[in-house]
Design a protein around this motif. Structure first.
Motif, PDB file in Angstrom:
ATOM      1  N   SER A  93       0.827  -1.208   0.000  1.00  0.00           N
ATOM      2  CA  SER A  93       0.000   0.000   0.000  1.00  0.00           C
ATOM      3  C   SER A  93       0.863   1.260   0.000  1.00  0.00           C
ATOM      4  O   SER A  93       0.616   2.201  -0.757  1.00  0.00           O
ATOM      5  N   SER A  96       2.845   1.450  -3.444  1.00  0.00           N
ATOM      6  CA  SER A  96       1.994   1.817  -4.579  1.00  0.00           C
ATOM      7  C   SER A  96       1.520   3.261  -4.439  1.00  0.00           C
ATOM      8  O   SER A  96       1.422   3.985  -5.433  1.00  0.00           O
ATOM      9  N   GLY A  97       1.262   3.708  -3.214  1.00  0.00           N
ATOM     10  CA  GLY A  97       0.895   5.105  -2.993  1.00  0.00           C
ATOM     11  C   GLY A  97       2.031   6.049  -3.351  1.00  0.00           C
ATOM     12  O   GLY A  97       1.814   7.098  -3.960  1.00  0.00           O
ATOM     13  N   LEU A  98       3.245   5.661  -2.998  1.00  0.00           N
ATOM     14  CA  LEU A  98       4.419   6.473  -3.317  1.00  0.00           C
ATOM     15  C   LEU A  98       4.578   6.622  -4.829  1.00  0.00           C
ATOM     16  O   LEU A  98       4.771   7.719  -5.350  1.00  0.00           O
ATOM     17  N   ALA A 100       2.197   6.057  -7.126  1.00  0.00           N
ATOM     18  CA  ALA A 100       1.021   6.736  -7.676  1.00  0.00           C
ATOM     19  C   ALA A 100       1.104   8.250  -7.463  1.00  0.00           C
ATOM     20  O   ALA A 100       0.757   9.029  -8.353  1.00  0.00           O
ATOM     21  N   ASP A 101       1.579   8.670  -6.303  1.00  0.00           N
ATOM     22  CA  ASP A 101       1.630  10.099  -5.990  1.00  0.00           C
ATOM     23  C   ASP A 101       2.830  10.812  -6.615  1.00  0.00           C
ATOM     24  O   ASP A 101       2.735  11.974  -6.982  1.00  0.00           O
ATOM     25  N   PHE A 102       3.957  10.108  -6.725  1.00  0.00           N
ATOM     26  CA  PHE A 102       5.192  10.766  -7.157  1.00  0.00           C
ATOM     27  C   PHE A 102       5.786  10.186  -8.432  1.00  0.00           C
ATOM     28  O   PHE A 102       6.849  10.620  -8.872  1.00  0.00           O
ATOM     29  N   GLY A 103       5.136   9.181  -9.011  1.00  0.00           N
ATOM     30  CA  GLY A 103       5.559   8.621 -10.296  1.00  0.00           C
ATOM     31  C   GLY A 103       7.006   8.186 -10.318  1.00  0.00           C
ATOM     32  O   GLY A 103       7.474   7.486  -9.428  1.00  0.00           O
ATOM     33  N   GLY A 106       9.124   8.703  -7.176  1.00  0.00           N
ATOM     34  CA  GLY A 106       8.882   7.705  -6.134  1.00  0.00           C
ATOM     35  C   GLY A 106       9.559   6.384  -6.447  1.00  0.00           C
ATOM     36  O   GLY A 106      10.179   5.767  -5.585  1.00  0.00           O
TER      37      GLY A 106
END
Length: 136
Positions: A93, A96-98, A100-103, A106
């Motif tokens: 989680s 994937s958030g990292l 998704a948020d920073f492409g 990240g």
């Protein structure tokens, strides 16, 4: 449980759970199916029973613990999933958030962290990438 908080200042599970929540989860994983009293005793002699039970019951509401009644009108608590399964889910989680948020930024940081911590992690990352590419 969805990850709803992530503390950059925390460490380990306290990044996604509160300090007492983390201690309770670790104790339940270690003990298996403790009663509320056993849980309090495992945390430390000064643990306040009502506080521990309030937090344990919040963990039940979050789906992390399961509460089962005993014959003596007390409850036993058990983890809804193993520690390893929970850690995998939390790490997935967060990662994937990292991404998704920073492409790309990240993703690049995931590689940089693997390089600075231990070469074994970079080897594992390379293996996982090869495995993933082979699947497509």
């Amino acid at each position: 449980m969805d990850i709803r908080r992530f503390s950059l200042d925390g460490s380990g599970l306290t990044r996604v759970l509160g300090e007492l929540e983390t201690r309770i989860m670790e104790a339940v994983w270690a003990l298996g199916q403790p009663t509320g009293k056993e849980l309090c005793d495992a945390l430390d002699p000064g643990a306040h029973y009502k506080t521990v039970m309030t937090v344990a019951n919040r963990l039940v509401e979050k789906g992390l613990l399961v509460r089962e009644a005993t014959e003596s009108r007390s409850f036993r608590y058990r983890a809804a999933e193993s520690r390893d399964v929970f850690l995998d889910r939390v790490a997935a989680s967060v990662a994937s958030g990292l991404v998704a948020d920073f492409g790309q930024h990240g993703l690049a940081q995931l590689v940089r962290v693997a390089e600075t911590i231990d070469p074994v992690y970079l080897d594992e990352l390379e293996r996982l990438v090869r495995e993933r590419k082979g699947a497509h």
